[in-house]
Scaffold this motif. Structure first.
Motif, mmCIF file in Angstrom:
data_model
loop_
_atom_site.group_PDB
_atom_site.id
_atom_site.type_symbol
_atom_site.label_atom_id
_atom_site.label_comp_id
_atom_site.label_asym_id
_atom_site.label_seq_id
_atom_site.Cartn_x
_atom_site.Cartn_y
_atom_site.Cartn_z
ATOM 1 N N LYS A 1 37.893 86.501 17.483
ATOM 2 C CA LYS A 1 37.326 87.839 17.341
ATOM 3 C C LYS A 1 36.172 88.092 18.301
ATOM 4 O O LYS A 1 35.839 89.242 18.575
ATOM 5 C CB LYS A 1 36.842 88.044 15.903
ATOM 6 C CG LYS A 1 37.943 87.894 14.844
ATOM 7 C CD LYS A 1 39.012 88.966 14.974
ATOM 8 C CE LYS A 1 40.019 88.865 13.841
ATOM 9 N NZ LYS A 1 41.087 89.885 13.958
ATOM 10 N N CYS A 2 35.541 87.025 18.781
ATOM 11 C CA CYS A 2 34.404 87.173 19.704
ATOM 12 C C CYS A 2 34.505 86.085 20.762
ATOM 13 O O CYS A 2 33.725 85.119 20.766
ATOM 14 C CB CYS A 2 33.081 87.094 18.947
ATOM 15 S SG CYS A 2 31.630 87.465 19.970
ATOM 16 N N VAL B 1 26.355 82.799 18.758
ATOM 17 C CA VAL B 1 26.402 83.973 17.869
ATOM 18 C C VAL B 1 25.676 83.683 16.568
ATOM 19 O O VAL B 1 24.891 84.499 16.073
ATOM 20 C CB VAL B 1 27.859 84.385 17.603
ATOM 21 C CG1 VAL B 1 27.915 85.489 16.549
ATOM 22 C CG2 VAL B 1 28.526 84.865 18.885
ATOM 23 N N SER B 2 25.926 82.496 15.997
ATOM 24 C CA SER B 2 25.270 82.126 14.734
ATOM 25 C C SER B 2 23.755 82.078 14.884
ATOM 26 O O SER B 2 23.017 82.537 14.011
ATOM 27 C CB SER B 2 25.794 80.768 14.257
ATOM 28 O OG SER B 2 27.183 80.809 14.008
ATOM 29 N N ILE C 1 22.320 85.697 15.276
ATOM 30 C CA ILE C 1 22.328 86.398 13.987
ATOM 31 C C ILE C 1 21.261 85.822 13.059
ATOM 32 O O ILE C 1 20.570 86.562 12.347
ATOM 33 C CB ILE C 1 23.720 86.314 13.346
ATOM 34 C CG1 ILE C 1 24.728 87.131 14.165
ATOM 35 C CG2 ILE C 1 23.698 86.807 11.905
ATOM 36 C CD1 ILE C 1 26.150 87.042 13.664
ATOM 37 N N CYS D 1 31.303 91.500 17.737
ATOM 38 C CA CYS D 1 29.964 90.927 17.909
ATOM 39 C C CYS D 1 29.178 91.656 19.001
ATOM 40 O O CYS D 1 27.942 91.694 18.956
ATOM 41 C CB CYS D 1 30.060 89.443 18.234
ATOM 42 S SG CYS D 1 31.002 89.081 19.747
ATOM 43 N N ASN E 1 31.666 91.799 12.902
ATOM 44 C CA ASN E 1 32.129 90.647 13.680
ATOM 45 C C ASN E 1 33.565 90.260 13.351
ATOM 46 O O ASN E 1 34.171 89.460 14.092
ATOM 47 C CB ASN E 1 31.209 89.447 13.431
ATOM 48 C CG ASN E 1 29.784 89.706 13.886
ATOM 49 O OD1 ASN E 1 29.551 90.380 14.866
ATOM 50 N ND2 ASN E 1 28.822 89.167 13.144
ATOM 51 N N THR F 1 27.228 92.457 9.555
ATOM 52 C CA THR F 1 27.885 91.218 9.970
ATOM 53 C C THR F 1 29.396 91.315 9.833
ATOM 54 O O THR F 1 30.126 90.547 10.474
ATOM 55 C CB THR F 1 27.373 90.028 9.142
ATOM 56 O OG1 THR F 1 27.645 90.255 7.743
ATOM 57 C CG2 THR F 1 25.877 89.845 9.319
ATOM 58 N N GLY G 1 28.065 94.635 16.767
ATOM 59 C CA GLY G 1 27.368 94.290 15.535
ATOM 60 C C GLY G 1 26.009 93.658 15.765
ATOM 61 O O GLY G 1 25.041 93.978 15.059
ATOM 62 N N ILE G 2 25.894 92.777 16.759
ATOM 63 C CA ILE G 2 24.619 92.091 16.995
ATOM 64 C C ILE G 2 23.521 93.056 17.443
ATOM 65 O O ILE G 2 22.399 93.013 16.914
ATOM 66 C CB ILE G 2 24.812 90.938 18.003
ATOM 67 C CG1 ILE G 2 25.631 89.821 17.355
ATOM 68 C CG2 ILE G 2 23.472 90.402 18.488
ATOM 69 C CD1 ILE G 2 25.937 88.665 18.282
#
Length: 248
Positions: free
Chosen positions: A149-150, A158-159, A162, A212, A206, A203, A215-216
């Motif tokens: 997805k990203c 990404v983690s 976020i 992402c 994502n 979130t 969303g980010i």
């Protein structure tokens, strides 16, 4: 190089928090105790929510199920925030009574704000540990990991990004919430859970292909909103306090 990447991901998630801890919190032992107790409290709440939702695993890839999960988690944590505030108020009464007995000044406004900041800091650190640091162990290995997805950004990056946003939201939300409870301001009392819920729902973006990328930035808009509102509120409170002291 992967060890450096893993350390970089961890510092990205908690580096600003480490700076805040060293510059503000570490100077007062009571704030350190507040951080430790707050972190433990929020970690236990997250573990409890995970245990409750474990009965529904595996969750189907349905957006409405994830929305319910986030909604219940936010509601539980916001209820716990009110409980945390009430415990703090009892503790504040004890500290003020002790200060009166030993002829020492009571807690100043800055002390109360720092305690709220330490409580929010613990909430943010617990979130980062639970949702980010616990996932970073594979990042120290020989390769990285992407999700479909990203595919533009490594999963660990990404983690971490976020997690940094949520650390900011949780840290400064507590200051706003405590001020709202103390002054009886419904706008502040409602702003915190609304921002918390919206940030959690963002979130879910994502889950969509390339989500992402959208969303980010939206998540960081919420973090910036909380940060600016907290700064404006603290400035106003300190200015009003200084004015009252000068007039008296």
């Amino acid at each position: 190089m992967t060890v450096a990447a893993g350390i970089g991901y961890a510092l990205l998630a908690l580096g600003p928090s480490l700076s805040l801890f060293i510059s503000v919190i570490s100077r007062k032992p009571f704030l350190i105790l507040t951080v430790l107790s707050s972190t433990l409290l929020w970690l236990m709440s997250l573990i409890l929510m995970s245990a409750l939702w474990r009965a529904f695993l595996p969750i189907k890839s349905a957006l409405w199920l994830y929305s319910i999960l986030i909604l219940t988690s936010v509601a539980f944590q916001e209820g716990l925030r009110i409980l945390f505030w009430r415990v703090y108020m009892k503790l504040e009464d004890i500290l003020d009574a002790f200060a009166d007995r030993v002829s020492k000044p009571r807690l100043f406004l800055t002390d109360k704000m720092q305690i709220a900041l330490a409580g929010g800091f613990g909430h943010g650190v617990a979130h980062a540990v639970f949702f980010c640091l616990s996932l970073l162990t594979p990042s120290f290995g020989p390769a990285t990991f992407y999700v479909e997805k990203c595919s533009q950004i490594p999963f660990f990056l990404v983690s971490s990004i976020i997690a940094l946003a949520f650390v900011t939201v949780h840290t400064f939300s507590m200051v706003i919430a405590f001020n709202g409870y103390a002054e009886g301001k419904r706008s502040h009392q409602l702003l915190v859970p609304v921002v918390h819920l919206v940030a959690g729902m963002l979130t879910l973006v994502n889950l969509f292909p390339g989500g992402c990328i959208i969303g980010i930035p939206l998540l960081y808009c919420m973090a910036l909103l909380i940060l600016l509102h907290c700064g404006k509120m603290v400035w106003r409170r300190l200015k009003d306090s200084r004015t009252r002291q000068e007039s008296s």
